[in-house]
Structure formats: structure tokens, C-alpha cells
Design a protein around this motif. Structure first.
Motif: not given
Length: 287
Positions: A73-75, A84-88
Motif C-alpha cells: 500500500g505504501r509503495l 513512502a516515508q510519510g506517516s501511517l
């Protein structure tokens, strides 16, 4: 020996989290983001009901699948221009105003109470929650649903009525360590009060017990399962919060810190900290 609930040896808990971090790091290329992904996977595990978790026959495989899904999902988001290093998702990460308020109150409570006792005392007395509500938060149900604030007060009174000298605290802690190291369930149960309770603080970041374990024999079984013999796992006595406690190391890493509350000659409360965040100060390199 029959384990209590889903207790696992510390070596397995650490290996499981390490595996999840490696999968996330391999997929996303960032150790920092891998930590967030592993934390989110454990949050999803703890959002399941007890019955849902009981139906999962291979928890490690389930968690690995969840990690893979989060990474994909992040990809996908990254491919649409999102870092991609943003917050969940903030779901599960937000700290409520009550939690912040409780933290401030807990800092002012007597250090003669264990962390679990302080929590139940504050929720009941400081915030006026009903015993049933507090029991839900602590994780008690059915026959275990006794007013936890009363239990905290009774334990506090017992310790004040039967003060334990530092020397006696040290001797009992060392006896507990030897019993755990030897895997001697009978000796360990003898050192525990019949109504002893153990609390396991995994911080939602390792697959630890979510409910208190009550009864000397059950507490003994849970501790011996957690501390099951492993060539790279060691147990030592060490000062903890001004008293003699136990520190568990796996390789060179502190994997758990155990506090013992003693009344007379028996251990009445056991608090096991497994939360990696709380153990960071124990794992900082020396000067």
C-alpha cells in the motif's frame, strides 16, 4: 509445562519482530519506515478480538502477510507521488486527552504502587470510572472482574503492613531468578503469593499477553514460558526503580525488565516490561 494463554519465550518474541522488520526493510528500503510498518502490523493484531486471534493458527505468518500488505500500500501511494516515508494512518497512533491527563497524574502517585496498580488507582479514583469500566481497560472479565482499584489498595496496605527490607527484597529477587533459571515451577510458585498477579507490558509492539495472569501457579507458568531456556538468553538481578529486580538479556540486548512487589516473604505483583520503547534506555551504549 503447559503455557498460559499465548505466552511465548522471549527469544521467539524478538525473532518474530526482527523478521517483520527485515521484510518491511527489504520492501521499502528504510529501517525507520520498517519500524512504523511493524508497529502498525501489531496494532492490527491487537485490534482483533480474542476469538479472532485464537482462530489464527500461525500468528507469525499472519503478521508477515499484514506487513506485506502495508508495504504494498505504501509503495502504491509512493507511486502516486506520496512519500513512502510519510506517516501511517493516524488510527491507533493518536493519544487521547485522557491518556495524557492520566500520565501527568501517574507521575505524582506513590512509587510504592506497581505500574498496573497506579493505573487502576488513577482510572478509578482520579477519573471516577466505574469498576466494570476499569476492569475492561485492564483486561479482566467474568470471575476476574473484581474492582482493580480495591486490589491496588489492598496490595498497597499489605506491603505497608509487612514492610520488606532492601536485603529481604534482594534475597527474594535472587531466589526468583534462580528458580526461573532452573525452570523450577514448584520453587517459583512457592515464592509467589497464592493470589499473585503478573502484568505484561508489550506496548503493542511485541506479541505479549494482553490480560493479567492471576494465581501463583499460573504466574509461575507464564514466567517460565517467557524465560524458557535459550543459549543466548540470560537473567540477572539488577536495581530497578530503587529495588532489586530482574533484567533479561538476549544476546547483548535487554529484552525485558521485571519488577517484583513483595509483601512479607512472598511476591504479590510481577510487572514485566517488554515494550521496546521503554527498554531503549537500557540498551543505550555506555559512555
Amino acid at each position: 509445562m503447559e503455557p498460559v494463554g499465548d505466552t511465548l519465550p522471549i527469544a521467539e518474541l524478538l525473532d518474530e519482530r526482527r523478521h517483520l522488520l527485515e521484510v518491511a526493510h527489504w520492501m521499502l528500503g528504510s529501517r525507520i519506515v520498517a519500524e512504523r510498518v511493524a508497529d502498525e502490523a501489531y496494532r492490527q493484531w491487537y485490534r482483533l478480538s480474542d476469538n479472532q486471534r485464537a482462530r489464527i493458527t500461525a500468528p507469525r505468518a499472519w503478521l508477515t502477510q499484514v506487513v506485506g500488505g502495508i508495504c504494498l500500500g505504501r509503495l502504491a501511494l509512493s507511486g502516486r507521488g506520496e512519500d513512502a516515508q510519510g506517516s501511517l494512518s493516524g488510527r491507533g497512533q493518536r493519544v487521547t486527552g485522557l491518556e495524557g491527563e492520566a500520565s501527568a497524574v501517574l507521575l505524582r502517585t506513590s512509587d510504592t504502587l506497581s505500574p498496573a496498580e497506579r493505573a487502576t488507582f488513577v482510572l478509578n479514583d482520579a477519573f471516577g470510572m466505574t469498576p466494570g469500566t476499569v476492569a475492561d481497560i485492564v483486561g479482566q472479565s467474568g470471575a476476574e472482574r473484581v474492582d482493580p482499584a480495591d486490589r491496588a489498595r489492598q496490595s498497597h496496605r499489605a506491603r505497608r503492613a509487612q514492610p520488606t527490607s532492601p536485603r529481604w527484597q534482594d534475597e527474594i529477587a535472587r531466589a526468583v531468578r534462580h528458580a526461573c533459571a532452573d525452570g523450577d515451577a514448584d520453587r517459583l510458585a512457592f515464592l509467589l503469593a497464592p493470589e499473585a498477579t503478573a502484568f505484561f507490558d508489550g506496548g503493542g509492539k511485541v506479541r505479549a499477553l494482553t490480560r493479567p495472569v492471576t494465581g501463583g501457579e499460573r504466574v509461575a507458568r507464564s514466567l517460565l514460558t517467557l524465560l524458557a531456556g535459550h543459549p543466548r538468553t540470560t537473567l540477572h538481578t539488577h536495581p530497578v526503580n530503587g529495588r532489586t529486580g530482574l533484567v533479561v538479556r538476549h544476546d547483548d540486548q535487554v529484552a525485558a525488565v521485571i519488577t517484583l512487589d513483595i509483601a512479607g516473604s512472598r511476591v504479590v505483583q510481577v510487572w514485566v516490561v517488554l515494550n521496546p520503547d521503554k527498554l531503549r534506555r537500557w540498551n543505550r551504549p555506555g559512555p
